[in-house]
Structures are given as structure tokens and as C-alpha cells.
Design a protein around this motif. Structure first.
Motif, PDB file in Angstrom:
ATOM      1  N   PHE A 129     -18.044 -26.916   8.799  1.00 34.15           N
ATOM      2  CA  PHE A 129     -18.920 -25.944   7.983  1.00 34.15           C
ATOM      3  C   PHE A 129     -20.132 -26.725   7.512  1.00 34.15           C
ATOM      4  N   ILE A 177      -7.263 -25.868   4.528  1.00 34.13           N
ATOM      5  CA  ILE A 177      -8.536 -26.430   5.168  1.00 34.13           C
ATOM      6  C   ILE A 177      -8.474 -27.555   5.245  1.00 34.13           C
ATOM      7  N   GLY A 182      -9.192 -19.940   9.706  1.00 33.81           N
ATOM      8  CA  GLY A 182     -10.466 -18.953   9.593  1.00 33.81           C
ATOM      9  C   GLY A 182      -9.990 -17.682   9.978  1.00 33.81           C
ATOM     10  N   ASP A 190     -12.623 -29.123   9.459  1.00 32.72           N
ATOM     11  CA  ASP A 190     -13.129 -27.758   8.924  1.00 32.72           C
ATOM     12  C   ASP A 190     -14.264 -27.845   8.190  1.00 32.72           C
ATOM     13  N   ILE A 240     -12.256 -22.610  12.312  1.00 35.37           N
ATOM     14  CA  ILE A 240     -11.819 -23.213  11.155  1.00 35.37           C
ATOM     15  C   ILE A 240     -10.146 -23.178  11.294  1.00 35.37           C
ATOM     16  N   GLY A 277     -15.443 -17.655  10.106  1.00 35.52           N
ATOM     17  CA  GLY A 277     -14.125 -17.873  10.315  1.00 35.52           C
ATOM     18  C   GLY A 277     -13.369 -18.380  11.740  1.00 35.52           C
ATOM     19  N   ILE A 331     -14.468 -19.403   2.545  1.00 36.16           N
ATOM     20  CA  ILE A 331     -14.968 -20.778   2.811  1.00 36.16           C
ATOM     21  C   ILE A 331     -15.942 -21.343   2.063  1.00 36.16           C
TER      22      ILE A 331
END
Length: 641
Positions: free
Chosen positions: A519, A511, A419, A515, A416, A413, A457
Motif C-alpha cells: 500500500f 493485514i 483485501g 500488505d 492484499i 483490495g 485499508i
């Protein structure tokens, strides 16, 4: 000189005197005020927002601060300097992350794995007992004919009655002997460590009606979170488990930022204080208070952390870990007294740190391999630990290969926008309705959402790709007209799972394309590390028979979604097992099996490390993997259609 007052929202106020043009984030750190700063003040993450409620600061415009926020007095603390007396309102998210204790049981997967591995190890001949022992002894009282010194009297008993060849004890313990022996007419209780033919005495006290309950602690020192379980060493029962955020997060979310901070004046000591006093000793205090015992009742700690965490725990300069040729100061740390480190248990209590293999493969991985256990299997097995760094171990009883990739904190997290780690209120599972793109989700603890953890996520991005919200590059479809999809003043797309406006929520949870890009890079780093490691051995992914996934990503990890995103190899899902915190499981097993610590040390010596940063094909593989699921669909045959 300027007067600065920090008001932590809903909690407390702290005042200090700051120098002219002092950085606001650095002033907060000096005041002991926690401000979330994953990038450690580089102005790239946008998490260190605070509100200036009185006075002014000199600040630089940032894409992370909207015009509305700027008008409301919100600034990034890392790129703001103090020019006059100010009052600063600090959100409590960061301090809550660190200070909110989570007392939990081991997960079903963790308990299942511990039970399975323990039985297998005992069957292989390991002793189902810890090294920590306690004996109630009635010594013969001295007289004119028997004038042995107290120390000699105790050692003689250990040699003749218990069969030890050598007995050791510290000066502090010898100081306790006269009063302890004579309090109850030479009837004493002795706590000691059994080291083959050597007894290392840790405590001597007058014997009571009942034997002392001895406690040990298994400790996982993660970059983001620290977890501990307290063990009744007489029964091997885990009596409580607790976790909290690593207080070092205020100096950066990842090990590189913390290494950089350690070079600042006082930086290394600040980092050591954050992990020892603010985190580990805080955990111990909460556990013993909840159980009604004393820190002195804990005699042994078995801990595991990555190589950087070990250096920072011991106050060793970590900066050569990040400079080629990436050399640690020490890998195999000798067992020592906890008091040498500053950990507050019994003054004679010992700490064992699982040995590292290389700069980016630490004791958390050697302890994890012990718990899986790759080292005793016939079939080809892989451990994938998803944390701030992604570590991979592949092999069987004949060989062990390992590598590490810089995944960043996205899986837990970190970095983010909304997150969070896997705590109550974290969204851990997501499904998006294909028609109106409305999300349905579960939160840990079934409470209102506070953010999204790693497993959430993964689900969210997978669902956004499935429903056409994003493409393979992670970019949102600009033609979609949906209230949950918005674009900010910089054109950056956002998808809202939980919204003040649409859901009557207390906060927005969303999100962004940035982000998603973070990821994709994290998952690309993991898959390319796996692929490069296997390719270097001239082995196909198909040879894998077992893949164990570990880390703080969340217990609700859906393997199919991780494969669909191109994070994990496309092999049958029944070959995957999510086992949670493998590092702490390995520490628990090492505490409660006599030969456990020696076996972890043997594992570390038998692991061969591959440095990905200088591997000729790794960067090409990483770039190819930065797509959903991958630019080479032959690697994902089940997803071709």
C-alpha cells in the motif's frame, strides 16, 4: 495423462485430463475453474491456494504456505505440477468475486455530480436528448401508380417528413422490410440514430399500440470490476445499475500480467472471451432478466475502459503498450456494431468506446474528465482516479495535462492478504482504540467481515500509525504485547481486525507488513505522480482549487486519512470531492446528451500526456514518497506536529 477433479467448495465439480507435469493453475484455467491469481502465476501473491484432497502434486516450498497448511494438503496452484490423478478443493472466493452480481443504485455522490454537471452542460448549449430516436410512421401503401420499393418509400418519408438528407440501413434490416411493412398495413415503428442530417436506421418493426421503450447502456470496463447502468432513453432515467468482477482477474490482477498472458498460445482470445462473454454479456443477461425485457431492446452502448482493456475487448495485441516507446494500436476507436465485438444486444446496436490518450491514460479517464468536468472550469482542477493504475488529470478550460502511475490493485483490495473490492461484508471504515488496540469497524451492508476494501485499508493503516502499531516505514513495533499483533515463522507482522480466536469469527481478517508495504508503494506512486506533474508545470500544490477523487476505493473514503498517509496533497479538505465512478458517469452523460460523445473525443485530443517512467525526477520523488506520510514534511505542513 492424469485425471484431475476440481471441487469448487460448496458449488460444483469439474473434471479434465491433464498432461504429465502440467501446471495446476493452467489446468484450472483450461477447465474454466476460477482461482484467485493476482500475480498471474508468478508465485509472489500467495492467493492461489488450493487443497489437494486425493493424490499428490509436485510443489515448490513457498513462504506463503505455512507448515500447518502444507501438512493439510494446501499448495499454491501456480507452483505445483500434476504428476498423478488428483482431486483438488478450490475455495469459492475468486468465483464469488467475479460472479456475485451487485445490483445497486447510484451513490449519493454520483447522483449529485451527474445532476450538477448535466445542468451545467445544458446551460452551455448541449442538447438534453440522446441521439437514439423512435418514430411511429404511417407510410402510404403502394399501388399500380405508386410502385416505389419498400426501402425507397421509407427513405422518402425520412427526407420529406423528417428532414434528413441521408438515410442508411444494413442488409439485415432491408430483409425485414417486406414483412414488417405489411403486417399492419404499412404502419411501422422505426428506431434510428440521429447523426446531424443523417438517420442511421437500427430497427424497423410493425407498430404496436405503445411505442417501444428504448434502452441504452453506460459501461465502465475496469481492470478489477465492470459496472453498467441501463438507461431508459425516452426519459434518461437510470433503471438499474449492476457490477461484478472482471473475469480476466484469473489471468492476473493488473494489466501488465494480462499483457504477458496474452502472448501465450490462445491467451489473447481467452482474455477477450473473459471480458465479453463471461463479464459483459453476463451483466446484460442479468439486467434484462431482472427487468423482464430482451437484449434486443438495448440499442446503444457507451463504454469506457483503460487502453489495455480496449485492446483486449477488441482482440488487439496489447503487448506494445508495455514496451518503450509504449505505443497503442489505436486510441480513437470508431463506433461499431456491438455484434462485431460479440456484445449481445440488438443486432444493429452500436457501441461507442471513449477514446484513449496514451498507453496508460484510457477512455475511462477521458470519460471521467467529461463528467467532472475539468474541461469547462476556470479554476485549476484535478481528477485523481484511484484504480489498478492511478491516473491524474490537471488543468482547466485552457489546458489539460495528464499522467499515469502503476499503483497496482491495492486500492481495490487486490494483492492484499484479506483485501476485497467494495462489496457487502467489506470493512470500509476502521478506528483503533489507543488503549487495548482493539479495532472498531463498519462493513458494507452491516454483515460479517469478509475482507477489507480500499477505504478500509486507508483507515486501518492510518490508525495503526496513529496508535503506534507501525512506524513510518510500515513496520510493526516488536515490543508491543497484544493478542491482535502476531509474527509468523518468517517474522512478518500481522494485525488482526477480525479473528476466529478473539472474536469467535468465521474467518480471520488481518493485514500484514507485506500488505502495508504494497500500500505504501501504491500511495507513494500516486502522490509522486501528482507532485511531478505539478512540478513539471512549475506550479505549486497550493494552486489547486478542486480535487475530484474517483475510483472503486469505497464510498467511505476519509480524505483526512488519505492526506495523513501522504497519498493526497495537504490542502484544505473542503477542496476535495469523492465522486465514485466518474468513468460510468461520463458514459451516462454521453448517452443522454446529443453532443456528449463528440465532446469526449474533443477532450481526448486536447489532453497532453506526460510519461512518468522517463521523467528524470519521478523515481526520486517516488522513493521519497514511500514513507508515512513523506520523507519531506514540508510538503505536509498540517501534519508536522
Amino acid at each position: 495423462m492424469q485425471k484431475v477433479r476440481f471441487k469448487v467448495k460448496g458449488k460444483r465439480s469439474v473434471e479434465l485430463i491433464a498432461s504429465d507435469n502440467e501446471n495446476l493453475l493452467e489446468a484450472a484455467r483450461r477447465a474454466g475453474v476460477m482461482i484467485d491469481s493476482p500475480c498471474s502465476g508468478n508465485a509472489t501473491c500467495g492467493k492461489c491456494k488450493v487443497k489437494i484432497v486425493a493424490g499428490k502434486v509436485k510443489t515448490t516450498k513457498s513462504r506463503h504456505i505455512s507448515d500447518e497448511e502444507a501438512a493439510a494438503g494446501i499448495v499454491l496452484s501456480c507452483n505445483s505440477t500434476i504428476i498423478e490423478d488428483i482431486e483438488v478443493e478450490v475455495p469459492d472466493l475468486a468465483s464469488s468475486f467475479v460472479n456475485e452480481m451487485q445490483i445497486t443504485d447510484l451513490s449519493k455522490n454520483e447522483n449529485k455530480n451527474i445532476s450538477y454537471v448535466r445542468k451545467k452542460m445544458i446551460k452551455r448549449g448541449m442538447t438534453n436528448a440522446s441521439r437514439l430516436r423512435s418514430e411511429v410512421i404511417q407510410l402510404p401503401e403502394p399501388n399500380i401508380e405508386d410502385s416505389l420499393a419498400d426501402e425507397d418509400r421509407l427513405k422518402l418519408y425520412f427526407r420529406h417528413e423528417l428532414g434528413y438528407q441521408d438515410i442508411s440501413m444494413s442488409l439485415n434490416l432491408i430483409r425485414k422490410l417486406p414483412d414488417a411493412f405489411r403486417f399492419n398495413n404499412f404502419k411501422i415503428e422505426v428506431v434510428y440514430l440521429k447523426r446531424r442530417e443523417v438517420a442511421e436506421i437500427l430497427d424497423v418493426k410493425p407498430a404496436n399500440a405503445e411505442k417501444t421503450v428504448l434502452y441504452g447502456m453506460a459501461l465502465d470496463i475496469g481492470t478489477t470490476s465492470v459496472s453498467a447502468c441501463l438507461v431508459d432513453m425516452n426519459t434518461n432515467e437510470i433503471v438499474t445499475k449492476i457490477s461484478m468482477g472482471n473475469a480476466q482477474v484469473k489471468y492476473g490482477a493488473d494489466v501488465i500480467n494480462r499483457m504477458v498472458y496474452s502472448e501465450k498460445p490462445g491467451g489473447l482470445e481467452n482474455l477477450r472471451h473473459a471480458i465479453v462473454d463471461e463479464t459483459i454479456n453476463n451483466l446484460i443477461e442479468k439486467m434484462v432478466s431482472a427487468l423482464g425485457i430482451f437484449p434486443e431492446d438495448i440499442y446503444e452502448v457507451c463504454a469506457a475502459g483503460n487502453t489495455t482493456m480496449n485492446h483486449l475487448l477488441l482482440g488487439i495485441n496489447p503487448n506494445y503498450l508495455r514496451r518503450e516507446p509504449f505505443i497503442p494500436a489505436i486510441n480513437d476507436i470508431p463506433e461499431m456494431k456491438c455484434s462485431e465485438v460479440g456484445i449481445k444486444i440488438n443486432p444493429e446496436g452500436k457501441i461507442y468506446l471513449a477514446p484513449s490518450v496514451a498507453s496508460y491514460v484510457g477512455g475511462d479517464i477521458t470519460a471521467g474528465v467529461f463528467a467532472v468536468p475539468v474541461w469547462m472550469r476556470e479554476e485549476f482542477t484535478m481528477l485523481v482516479d484511484l484504480g489498478t493504475n492511478g491516473e491524474i488529470v490537471f488543468g482547466n478550460k485552457d489546458f489539460l495535462m495528464t499522467c499515469a502511475c502503476s499503483a497496482g490493485p491495492a486500492f481495490e483490495g487486490g494483492e492484499i492478504s484479506c483485501g476485497t473490492r467494495a462489496v457487502p461484508g467489506a470493512i470500509e471504515a476502521v478506528i483503533i482504540n489507543e488503549g487495548d488496540l482493539r479495532p472498531f469497524y463498519n462493513t458494507i451492508g452491516c454483515v460479517s467481515p469478509i475482507g477489507i476494501c480500499g477505504s478500509g485499508i486507508i483507515d486501518l493503516i492510518c490508525e495503526m500509525k496513529r496508535t503506534g502499531i507501525i512506524n513510518g516505514k510500515g513496520r510493526m513495533d516488536r515490543d508491543l504485547n497484544n493478542p491482535r499483533i502476531r509474527f509468523d515463522e518468517y517474522g512478518i507482522g500481522q494485525y488482526f481486525l477480525y479473528c476466529k480466536e478473539l472474536d469467535n469469527g468465521s474467518r480471520d481478517v488481518y493485514i500484514t507488513e507485506i500488505d502495508i508495504d504494497s500500500f505504501i508503494k501504491a500511495k507513494g506512486a500516486v502522490f509522486s505522480a501528482i507532485y511531478t506533474l505539478m512540478e513539471s508545470l512549475d506550479m505549486s500544490i497550493d494552486v489547486l482549487e478542486n480535487v475530484y477523487v474517483a475510483g472503486g476505493i469505497g464510498t467511505n473514503l476519509v480524505i483526512e486519512n488519505a492526506i495523513a498517509l501522504g497519498m493526497l496533497p495537504d490542502i484544505p479538505v473542503e477542496k476535495y470531492y469523492y465522486i465514485g465512478n466518474s468513468s460510468m458517469q461520463g458514459c451516462y452523460l454521453a448517452l443522454t446528451l446529443t453532443e456528449g460523445k463528440d465532446q469526449i473525443r474533443e477532450i481526448s485530443k486536447n489532453m497532453t500526456y506526460m510519461e512518468l517512467s522517463i521523467h528524470p525526477t519521478y523515481m526520486d520523488e517516488f522513493i521519497a514518497a514511500c514513507f508515512i506520510p513523506h520523507t519531506n514534511m514540508d510538503l505536509f505542513p498540517s501534519l508536522k506536529n
